[in-house]
Design an enzyme around this catalytic site. Structure first.
Site, mmCIF file in Angstrom:
data_model
loop_
_atom_site.group_PDB
_atom_site.id
_atom_site.type_symbol
_atom_site.label_atom_id
_atom_site.label_comp_id
_atom_site.label_asym_id
_atom_site.label_seq_id
_atom_site.Cartn_x
_atom_site.Cartn_y
_atom_site.Cartn_z
ATOM 1 N N GLY A 161 -52.800 -2.944 -35.339
ATOM 2 C CA GLY A 161 -51.790 -2.641 -36.349
ATOM 3 C C GLY A 161 -50.398 -2.387 -35.816
ATOM 4 O O GLY A 161 -49.409 -2.740 -36.442
ATOM 5 N N ASP A 179 -53.082 8.683 -40.816
ATOM 6 C CA ASP A 179 -53.755 8.977 -42.084
ATOM 7 C C ASP A 179 -54.475 10.315 -41.914
ATOM 8 O O ASP A 179 -53.860 11.367 -42.005
ATOM 9 C CB ASP A 179 -54.698 7.815 -42.404
ATOM 10 C CG ASP A 179 -55.359 7.929 -43.759
ATOM 11 O OD1 ASP A 179 -55.108 8.900 -44.477
ATOM 12 O OD2 ASP A 179 -56.161 7.040 -44.123
ATOM 13 N N PHE A 220 -53.255 2.777 -50.050
ATOM 14 C CA PHE A 220 -53.594 1.848 -48.971
ATOM 15 C C PHE A 220 -52.520 0.783 -48.886
ATOM 16 O O PHE A 220 -52.276 0.051 -49.841
ATOM 17 C CB PHE A 220 -54.965 1.214 -49.204
ATOM 18 C CG PHE A 220 -55.439 0.453 -48.005
ATOM 19 C CD1 PHE A 220 -55.987 1.112 -46.914
ATOM 20 C CD2 PHE A 220 -55.294 -0.924 -47.945
ATOM 21 C CE1 PHE A 220 -56.394 0.412 -45.788
ATOM 22 C CE2 PHE A 220 -55.705 -1.632 -46.824
ATOM 23 C CZ PHE A 220 -56.256 -0.960 -45.745
ATOM 24 N N VAL A 221 -51.857 0.724 -47.750
ATOM 25 C CA VAL A 221 -50.728 -0.202 -47.611
ATOM 26 C C VAL A 221 -51.036 -1.292 -46.594
ATOM 27 O O VAL A 221 -51.860 -1.108 -45.694
ATOM 28 C CB VAL A 221 -49.432 0.552 -47.201
ATOM 29 C CG1 VAL A 221 -48.982 1.484 -48.302
ATOM 30 C CG2 VAL A 221 -49.610 1.302 -45.884
ATOM 31 N N ASP A 236 -53.224 -4.377 -41.921
ATOM 32 C CA ASP A 236 -54.053 -5.413 -42.546
ATOM 33 C C ASP A 236 -54.993 -4.865 -43.597
ATOM 34 O O ASP A 236 -55.232 -3.664 -43.683
ATOM 35 C CB ASP A 236 -54.923 -6.082 -41.475
ATOM 36 C CG ASP A 236 -56.082 -5.174 -41.046
ATOM 37 O OD1 ASP A 236 -55.817 -3.989 -40.738
ATOM 38 O OD2 ASP A 236 -57.233 -5.624 -41.051
HETATM 39 P P1 5GP Z 1 -56.813 7.916 -39.231
HETATM 40 O O1 5GP Z 1 -57.798 8.102 -38.128
HETATM 41 O O2 5GP Z 1 -55.486 8.594 -39.011
HETATM 42 O O3 5GP Z 1 -57.398 8.258 -40.565
HETATM 43 O O4 5GP Z 1 -56.576 6.358 -39.358
HETATM 44 C C1 5GP Z 1 -55.683 5.688 -38.599
HETATM 45 C C2 5GP Z 1 -55.915 4.198 -38.683
HETATM 46 O O5 5GP Z 1 -56.489 3.821 -39.932
HETATM 47 C C3 5GP Z 1 -54.609 3.449 -38.605
HETATM 48 O O6 5GP Z 1 -54.238 3.183 -37.281
HETATM 49 C C4 5GP Z 1 -54.917 2.199 -39.412
HETATM 50 O O7 5GP Z 1 -55.516 1.256 -38.582
HETATM 51 C C5 5GP Z 1 -55.911 2.659 -40.444
HETATM 52 N N1 5GP Z 1 -55.263 2.978 -41.724
HETATM 53 C C6 5GP Z 1 -55.060 4.209 -42.264
HETATM 54 N N2 5GP Z 1 -54.428 4.115 -43.451
HETATM 55 C C7 5GP Z 1 -54.212 2.794 -43.664
HETATM 56 C C8 5GP Z 1 -53.543 2.054 -44.717
HETATM 57 O O8 5GP Z 1 -53.034 2.564 -45.721
HETATM 58 N N3 5GP Z 1 -53.507 0.706 -44.559
HETATM 59 C C9 5GP Z 1 -54.040 0.063 -43.494
HETATM 60 N N4 5GP Z 1 -53.928 -1.259 -43.460
HETATM 61 N N5 5GP Z 1 -54.650 0.723 -42.481
HETATM 62 C C10 5GP Z 1 -54.731 2.081 -42.566
#
Ligand code: 5GP
Length: 179
Positions: free
Chosen positions: A43, A102, A151-152, A158
């Protein structure tokens, strides 16, 4: 606009301007030093490419890949290193480049792992921060944008490997999840 996108939340121009600002800030903060940018694939690939060019101090690039999401849209909290760094980071000034923060579970694991390798400094740059979603506290020195809990996709982000090449960041239409 792409037909699967419901709404653009950050335009190409907004992203470009903010990346330039963060690059300038990093250049000031690391003046006289060189910095190792570590991007978390896949990403953050587009972000690191643009950010590196907005930084005026010497930079080196390295990459890690971790599994966190699979193709679903909820964080599993399970993190596995799929590709480790090629270089050692001991005594280096390291900046971890993330696309989106996130729950923070992925980054927390990663930071603990990287800190154990004894870098001179370790800071985080995230392009996007989902406010109020963090389940673990992460101190993030550079944040591009705070965004709502949606969710973006786009600009590297992606859904099932699609939409990474959109030049803006947008919210996916619910119907696009079903295809
Ligand atoms: P975390 O462990 O902070 O919950 O998730 C981080 C990873 O989740 C990010 O690096 C990304 O790959 C994915 N992710 C979290 N939110 C989104 C979102 O809204 N869109 C997308 N495409 N990926 C997300």
């Amino acid at each position: 606009m792409h037909p699967d996108i419901q709404e653009i939340i950050l335009s190409e121009e907004q992203v470009r301007a903010r990346v330039a600002e963060i690059g300038a800030q990093i250049s000031r903060d690391y003046e006289g030093r060189s910095v190792l940018l570590v991007a978390v694939l896949r990403g953050a690939a587009l972000f690191i490419a643009d950010l590196a060019r907005a930084i005026t101090v010497p930079v080196e690039l390295d990459f890690m890949a971790v599994s966190s999401y699979g193709s679903s849209t909820k964080s599993s909290g399970v993190v596995r290193i799929l590709k480790d760094l090629d270089e050692t980071i001991e005594d280096r000034d390291v900046l971890v480049i993330e696309d989106i923060l996130d729950t923070g579970l992925t980054l927390k694991y990663l930071l603990k792992n990287l800190a154990s390798r004894k870098p001179a400094s370790l800071e985080v740059v995230t392009l996007l921060n989902k406010e109020g979603k963090q389940r673990v506290p992460i101190s993030c020195k550079y944040i591009g944008f705070a965004i709502p809990d949606e969710f973006v996709v786009g600009y590297g982000l992606d859904f099932s490997e699609k939409y990474r090449n959109l030049p803006y960041i947008g919210i996916l239409k619910p119907a696009a999840y079903l295809d």
